[in-house]
Design an enzyme around this catalytic site. Structure first.
Site, short mmCIF file in Angstrom:
data_model
loop_
_atom_site.label_atom_id
_atom_site.label_comp_id
_atom_site.label_asym_id
_atom_site.label_seq_id
_atom_site.Cartn_x
_atom_site.Cartn_y
_atom_site.Cartn_z
N CYS A 95 0.83 -1.20 0.00
CA CYS A 95 0.00 0.00 0.00
C CYS A 95 0.87 1.25 0.00
O CYS A 95 0.60 2.21 -0.74
CB CYS A 95 -0.93 -0.01 1.22
N CYS A 193 -6.40 -4.27 6.75
CA CYS A 193 -7.54 -3.36 6.66
C CYS A 193 -8.69 -3.92 5.84
O CYS A 193 -9.85 -3.65 6.12
CB CYS A 193 -7.10 -2.01 6.12
#
Length: 382
Positions: A95, A193
């Site tokens: 990410c 997440c």
């Protein structure tokens, strides 16, 4: 602005430092109705509203940018593909590499901004020649420089981390409360997440068709069967469901996941020790070493919360590959292909590599699948 306390305080400090600041929340989920559950998950509707309230108090413009399509390809799909290949990826590294300091930074630069500011606990310093370096945060307990190890020199030049010199997270929370931020006592997010319930095996099972296979010992003897190798990872102890006890009565751990033969290799804890790691995908965080082909002293860290270990590293070139090879002073335990090894010089982050080759510190009499004991085996964790 993720909607947490760190990014809110970082934005406020950037404003007070005299910068023109715009708050941006990244919409990374394709399920806009998703709500946070306690400290699990992030980038939810609730997080977006928390971020907007903080931006309103600071007095800065606030936008939501939809990066969900790129996040799915670069992070989520990559995560699935890595597990299907028998590797253990770190989605936070991907990410940062592909989204926050690539897609986001690229868009920011195109719009005329100078830098991306985040609430990461890390610091940027400038050497005598004016080169910027990435360093650990003052609070080593909260240091996040490991997950920023994938940043390049250009990305570091366009990054700011206002929390890097803060002595503790408690001080950040106290400052947030003084500023009137509702997120002052909001729990930190943890786990992956996009898997907010924490059930990685179940989540992967819905995306990679499980196929039964054998569980073997290091000599190739069948000990049992598994319902699908995709969710196993090196170092795993629980969930093996092996009926036959070890001869010494001690627990066994996953040593390898072999996707081609769909087998899982298990053995004693001692067999998790690794004396060498290497990866051909490596990058330098800032100025690269002048002669990386010459072995140099460093420290290596293989997990976000692991202790750094003294090591020797060098770039090795041969006819087939160019890789960053790292030899720790003492064997590392439970290293899985797909993990990231971050190299430090003191507090400075020098670079990183994705581990795709390991060498076991514990020789065995025979290793299945044609490998030879104690030799480097690409994609092998034992």
């Amino acid at each position: 602005m993720s909607g947490g306390v760190d990014s809110a305080v970082a934005a406020a400090r950037a404003v007070e430092a005299g910068h023109e600041v715009v708050g941006v929340h990244l919409a990374l989920s394709r399920m806009p109705g998703t709500l946070r559950t306690g400290s699990r998950g992030c980038c939810t509707v609730e997080d977006s509203m928390d971020a907007q309230r903080a931006a309103n108090i600071i007095g800065i413009p606030y936008y939501v940018w939809d990066f969900s399509a790129r996040f799915k390809v670069d992070v989520v799909d990559d995560f699935v593909a890595e597990y299907a290949a028998g590797r253990t990826p770190n989605p936070c590294m991907r990410c940062n590499e592909k989204i926050k300091f690539a897609a986001l930074l690229e868009k920011a630069i195109d719009l005329g901004f100078d830098a991306v500011v985040t609430g990461h606990y890390a610091s940027i310093a400038t050497d005598a020649e004016g080169n910027k370096e990435l360093h650990r945060a003052a609070d080593w307990a909260k240091d996040q420089s490991y997950v920023l190890g994938v940043l390049t020199a250009d990305q570091i030049n366009h990054s700011m981390f206002p929390l890097g010199a803060t002595p503790s997270k408690a001080e950040v929370r106290a400052e947030a409360a003084e500023r009137g931020f509702s997120v002052a006592n909001k729990p930190d997010s943890y786990d992956i997440c996009f898997i907010p319930d924490g059930d990685t095996r179940g989540w992967l099972g819905e995306r990679v068709a499980p196929e039964a296979g054998d569980i073997l010992d290091r000599e190739g003897n069948k000990l049992g069967e598994h319902a699908g190798a995709v969710a196993f990872t090196v170092g795993q102890r629980k969930g093996l469901s092996i009926g036959t006890p070890a001869s010494d009565g001690k627990p066994r751990f996953v040593l390898e996941v072999r996707p081609i033969s769909n087998t899982v290799v298990v053995g004693p804890k001692e067999a998790l020790a690794v004396k060498e790691i290497a990866g051909d995908f490596y990058t330098w965080a800032g100025l690269a070493p002048t002669t990386p082909e010459v072995a140099f002293d460093c420290h290596v860290q293989i997990r976000a919360h692991a202790d750094p270990v003294p090591a020797i590293a060098q770039v090795v070139r041969d006819a087939d590959r160019v890789e960053l090879k790292i030899i720790p002073a003492e064997p590392l335990t439970g290293v899985a292909p797909g993990q990231t090894a971050v190299v430090y010089l003191g507090t400075r982050v020098l670079g990183q590599c994705t581990i795709d080759r390991t060498v076991s510190a514990v020789p065995v009499s025979a290793v299945p699948d044609g490998a030879v004991a104690s030799e480097a085996t690409p994609g092998s964790g034992a």
